[in-house]
Enzyme design. Structure first.
Site, PDB file in Angstrom:
ATOM      1  N   GLU A 266       0.835  -1.205   0.000  1.00 25.10           N
ATOM      2  CA  GLU A 266       0.000   0.000   0.000  1.00 25.10           C
ATOM      3  C   GLU A 266       0.869   1.254   0.000  1.00 25.10           C
ATOM      4  O   GLU A 266       1.935   1.238   0.623  1.00 25.10           O
ATOM      5  CB  GLU A 266      -0.923  -0.012   1.227  1.00 25.10           C
ATOM      6  CG  GLU A 266      -1.905  -1.168   1.158  1.00 25.10           C
ATOM      7  CD  GLU A 266      -2.841  -1.245   2.368  1.00 25.10           C
ATOM      8  OE1 GLU A 266      -2.865  -0.298   3.179  1.00 25.10           O
ATOM      9  OE2 GLU A 266      -3.545  -2.245   2.481  1.00 25.10           O
ATOM     10  N   HIS A 284      -8.311   0.747   1.661  1.00 29.02           N
ATOM     11  CA  HIS A 284      -8.093   0.474   3.092  1.00 29.02           C
ATOM     12  C   HIS A 284      -8.954   1.381   3.983  1.00 29.02           C
ATOM     13  O   HIS A 284      -8.426   2.223   4.723  1.00 29.02           O
ATOM     14  CB  HIS A 284      -6.604   0.623   3.447  1.00 29.02           C
ATOM     15  CG  HIS A 284      -6.243  -0.145   4.696  1.00 29.02           C
ATOM     16  ND1 HIS A 284      -4.986  -0.660   4.939  1.00 29.02           N
ATOM     17  CD2 HIS A 284      -6.982  -0.484   5.786  1.00 29.02           C
ATOM     18  CE1 HIS A 284      -4.970  -1.274   6.115  1.00 29.02           C
ATOM     19  NE2 HIS A 284      -6.174  -1.179   6.649  1.00 29.02           N
TER      20      HIS A 284
END
Ligand code: NAP
Length: 325
Positions: A266, A284
């Site tokens: 990420e 997320h």
């Protein structure tokens, strides 16, 4: 002199106000996670660090903080971003924010189940694109959720909350966990080995914490056990899944699709996942509701303040060694 707390990125005001009442609060810049080197610079000399789950609190950062810092309070439940062994060795308490985010994260996992089952991505694109010509007998065929088998991998707090939602949708529930979970048994869920769950479930939802044993838990051979009509849902941590193996399985259509909130590296989301019609990708946002984030801010602040007062915090994660100084 009041203690100094480094908050890596601004959190909701209710938490900051609790901290400001007893300490001097300093911030890292908003909007992005700091690097380990930036963090190591900023935490030297502070009494506490309040950080987010994307902040790399590695051994270097902890060593830089260790002379003065008593607590690293994660604003999140997963602590895979923190080198727990180093913190323990250096006498630094680590805390997290369990429970208060369980429902929000379980809701999001279930939203992903519904989204992939009913192809909400394709349907929303059709509606927004202006090409829709009217309701039609065979347009956007999804699949039923009610009556389908839900497989929960990791029967902890969030896994149990997702199972409860599944029962509300009349889904038989299977789960895999290292120990029997009475709360899941009470819901009528059946504990079976992972291999069997993978082969039987229609929706497989991942809820293990990330650690050495769960990294890559779902790889090529696990994906190969899934039914071609089954969907994988991941709101745990990206590294629990072997991402290239998932991309290959989606491409080969050996599984029906995936609903993802978390990724291996990420904020990078592989293009193959973003562009895949049978994958819903979210950035997320598992715990990202106003109410939940405010509760998390309060819990994280209470953990910091308890440690600064010399009390046992409400949510300890490790048992730090006695400090040398
Ligand atoms: P939890 O109650 O501690 O549950 C964790 C689960 O992981 C337990 O079922 C545990 O199994 C399992 N587990 C841990 N280590 C394992 C291992 N070595 N092998 C097999 N199973 C293992 O935590 P939670 O509150 O439900 O949160 C779960 C995870 O969700 C967090 O750690 C975090 O990574 C993720 N999360 C993501 C978001 C998001 O925004 N997407 C939000 C919140 C949380 P046993 O019970 O059998 O020990």
């Amino acid at each position: 002199m009041p203690p100094t707390i480094h908050v890596t990125q601004p959190i909701p005001e209710n938490g900051l106000n609790l901290l400001r009442a007893e300490a001097n609060v300093i911030f890292g810049p908003a909007g992005r996670s700091p690097t380990s080197a930036e963090l190591a610079d900023r935490v030297a000399g502070v009494d506490a660090v309040l950080c987010f789950v994307a902040d790399p609190i590695d051994a270097n950062v902890l060593a830089a903080a260790a002379r003065t810092c008593r607590v690293v309070a994660n604003y999140g439940v997963g602590v895979d971003n923190i080198d727990l062994d180093a913190a323990t060795r250096l006498g630094i308490q680590v805390t997290n924010t369990p429970d208060v985010l369980t429902d929000a994260t379980a809701d999001l996992a279930f939203a992903l189940i519904l989204a992939v089952a009913r192809d909400l991505k394709g349907a929303a694109l059709l509606a927004a694109g202006g090409a829709w010509t009217g309701i039609a007998p065979t347009l956007i065929f999804g699949c039923d959720v009610a009556g389908k088998t839900l497989g929960i991998v990791g029967g902890g707090r969030i896994g149990t909350a997702v199972a409860r939602r599944g029962r509300g949708f009349d889904m038989p529930v299977l789960y895999t966990s290292r120990t029997e979970k009475p709360a899941l048994t009470q819901l009528g869920a059946r504990r079976i080995p992972l291999d069997e769950l993978l082969a039987l479930a229609d929706f497989i939802s991942l809820h293990v914490s990330l650690n050495m044993d769960t990294r890559g838990l779902i790889g090529r051979s696990e994906l190969a056990r899934m039914k071609p009509t089954a969907f994988l849902i991941n709101t745990s941590r990206g590294a629990v899944v072997d991402e290239p193996a998932l991309i290959a399985a989606l491409h080969a259509r050996t599984i029906a699709g995936a609903g993802l909130d978390v990724y291996a590296n990420e904020p990078r989301i592989p293009r193959e996942l973003l562009e895949s019609p049978n994958v819903v990708c979210l950035p997320h946002i598992g715990s990202a509701t106003r109410e939940t984030r405010a509760r998390m801010a309060e819990v994280a602040a209470c953990n910091v303040l308890a440690c600064l007062r010399g009390d046992v915090p409400p949510n300890p994660v490790n048992r730090p060694m006695p400090r040398q100084h």
